[in-house]
Design an enzyme around this catalytic site. Structure first.
Site, short mmCIF file in Angstrom:
data_model
loop_
_atom_site.label_atom_id
_atom_site.label_comp_id
_atom_site.label_asym_id
_atom_site.label_seq_id
_atom_site.Cartn_x
_atom_site.Cartn_y
_atom_site.Cartn_z
N LYS A 82 9.36 110.41 103.77
CA LYS A 82 10.31 110.34 104.88
C LYS A 82 11.65 111.04 104.57
O LYS A 82 11.74 112.25 104.65
CB LYS A 82 10.53 108.90 105.30
CG LYS A 82 9.26 108.26 105.90
CD LYS A 82 9.59 106.97 106.59
CE LYS A 82 8.35 106.26 107.09
NZ LYS A 82 7.70 106.92 108.22
N PHE B 235 2.59 98.37 105.13
CA PHE B 235 2.07 99.65 105.60
C PHE B 235 2.25 100.67 104.49
O PHE B 235 3.34 100.80 103.92
CB PHE B 235 2.81 100.13 106.86
CG PHE B 235 2.17 101.35 107.46
CD1 PHE B 235 1.10 101.25 108.33
CD2 PHE B 235 2.62 102.63 107.11
CE1 PHE B 235 0.49 102.38 108.86
CE2 PHE B 235 2.01 103.76 107.63
CZ PHE B 235 0.95 103.64 108.50
N ASP C 296 6.56 101.06 96.89
CA ASP C 296 6.49 102.05 97.97
C ASP C 296 7.88 102.13 98.60
O ASP C 296 8.27 101.28 99.39
CB ASP C 296 5.43 101.61 98.99
CG ASP C 296 5.34 102.57 100.17
OD1 ASP C 296 6.24 103.40 100.34
OD2 ASP C 296 4.35 102.46 100.93
C1 LIG Z 1 6.35 102.19 103.57
C2 LIG Z 1 5.50 103.35 104.02
N1 LIG Z 1 4.56 103.83 103.19
C3 LIG Z 1 3.79 104.87 103.53
C4 LIG Z 1 3.91 105.48 104.77
C5 LIG Z 1 3.03 106.63 105.13
O1 LIG Z 1 3.75 107.82 105.14
P1 LIG Z 1 3.20 109.07 105.94
O2 LIG Z 1 3.21 108.70 107.39
O3 LIG Z 1 4.16 110.19 105.61
O4 LIG Z 1 1.82 109.34 105.44
C6 LIG Z 1 4.87 104.99 105.68
C7 LIG Z 1 5.00 105.58 107.01
O5 LIG Z 1 5.53 104.99 107.94
C8 LIG Z 1 5.68 103.89 105.29
O6 LIG Z 1 6.61 103.38 106.12
#
Ligand SMILES: Cc1ncc(COP(=O)(O)O)c(C=O)c1O
Length: 400
Positions: A252, A138, A223
């Site tokens: 986050k 994700f 990420d």
């Molecule tokens: C690993 C990862 N990348 C990207 C995101 C996306 O972040 P945002 O919801 O702040 O756009 C998330 C959100 O859960 C995530 O867990």
């Protein structure tokens, strides 16, 4: 005193004017402190979701609240047309925390936006257009993030807007070797998959990807939006393997509840950008930067990454003990630090767990259908944690 509105009333308001995209639990929260939150009727819950892993220093940590309050009364917004000290403090702090090669930071407002910036950097640095990513990953919901996301349910509705993806199984170096080539701009991966079910790769996976990327002139884009800022027991999850990314993203926990994210890169990558390549009205906004500075200070001063490692190990032991006693109920226990997952066998039990936990005063998330995910505040008091965990295990047991 007026009584709080009923859920029927809240649902009716939502149904009238909110875009119908959220599936909510029947709790309306009004305040939080540490690892406890209170609902509109005054009922208290232990929060093991921490605002989706965001409130790493707990809800409304006094130092974070004070930093935001102080900055809000001083200067809330300007743009990158001007210098601000909070923003420079953030980039200095992150440069000190990351490996020596990772020198540059750009701040944005959400994780998905950070992914967009990172993907653009990889294209800039390599001139290539192919991204390889992993199944069940994700990375956010914007179009760039959807290009690399490994979950069909998010990607498929917009497939017509996207290029053919190159998605390989997670934790499979051979598959990665078959996919990464000299057209590849970046291998995009979470060091531990969060939304995908708290999947921890085997030792050597990230190091193998590093080698593979180097051999093909591709970038390793990590990420760390869910795993960063101490969550897995190190400041950044790649530290467990001593691997250095070319580009990384944070979000986050970075703002502890303030909506802020960032992408970082090496000097070599940074050398390929041009003026104006990245930007944004709120990019590096002083209020957001003040929040980041407070979070990074608290995480370091209170040694919260170390605490996540120690406490995570003890929770994992407890979960493993429970799994050993109840093999018919639990398929697996996995995770790192305070990002832990317990995979349940009963899909019905998993589907209703969050709802049943609410009735017992605990907020918990179930991800990937069957995985009870724990990602509490890194400073969760043990007096909150253990009784809440006992409650959850009791609920799992009673569904067996
Ligand atoms: C690993 C990862 N990348 C990207 C995101 C996306 O972040 P945002 O919801 O702040 O756009 C998330 C959100 O859960 C995530 O867990």
């Amino acid at each position: 005193m007026t009584s709080p509105p009923s859920f029927e009333a809240l649902r009716a308001r939502e149904a009238a004017h909110f875009l119908p995209v959220a599936s909510r639990l029947p709790v309306a929260l009004v305040e939080g402190r540490g690892s406890r939150v209170r609902d509109i009727g005054g009922r208290e819950y232990v929060d093991l979701t921490a605002g989706w892993g965001v409130c790493c220093i707990g809800h409304c940590h006094p130092e974070l609240v004070e930093a935001i309050r102080e900055q809000a009364g001083r200067l809330m917004q300007t743009t990158n047309l001007f210098y601000t000290l909070p923003q420079l403090d953030v980039v200095d702090r992150l440069a000190a925390l990351t490996p020596a090669e990772v020198t540059r930071t750009f701040l944005v407002s959400s994780g998905a936006e950070a992914m967009e910036g990172a993907l653009k950097l990889a294209h800039r640095a390599t001139g290539r257009t192919k991204y390889v990513s992993t199944r069940n990953s994700f990375h956010g919901r914007t179009l760039g993030a959807l290009q690399v996301i490994g979950q069909a349910k998010h990607r498929d509705p917009y497939a017509a807007l996207l290029r053919e993806p190159s998605v390989v199984p997670f934790d499979d170096l051979d598959a990665a070797r078959r996919a990464v080539d000299r057209d590849t701009a970046a291998f995009v991966v979470e060091p531990v998959q969060g939304e995908g079910g708290v999947n921890v790769p085997g030792a050597g996976y990230l190091a193998g990807l590093r080698e593979l990327c180097d051999a093909n002139g591709a970038l390793l884009l990590l990420d760390e939006i869910q795993t960063g800022i101490g969550r897995t027991g190190r400041m950044f999850a790649f530290e467990h393997e001593g691997v250095t990314p070319d580009v990384m993203t944070l979000g986050k926990g970075l703002g502890g509840g303030f909506p802020v994210a960032g992408f970082l890169c090496t000097e070599k990558v940074a050398a390929t950008v041009s003026l104006g390549d990245q930007g944004g009205t709120y990019a590096g906004n002083p209020l957001a930067a003040a929040a980041v500075n407070a979070v990074l200070r608290v995480v370091s001063e209170e040694k919260l990454a170390e605490r996540a490692a120690a406490l995570g190990t003890r929770i994992e032991q407890r979960l493993r003990g429970f799994a050993a006693e109840h093999p018919a109920l639990v398929a697996d226990v996995r995770g790192r630090g305070l990002l832990l997952g317990m995979e349940l066998r009963g899909t019905d039990a998993a589907a209703t767990l969050s709802r049943r936990a609410i009735e017992r005063g605990v907020l918990v998330n179930v991800t990937a259908g069957t995985v009870m995910r724990l990602f509490p505040a890194l400073n969760i008091p043990e007096d909150d944690l253990w009784p809440a965990l006992d409650t959850l295990l009791d609920l799992v047991r009673s569904q067996g």
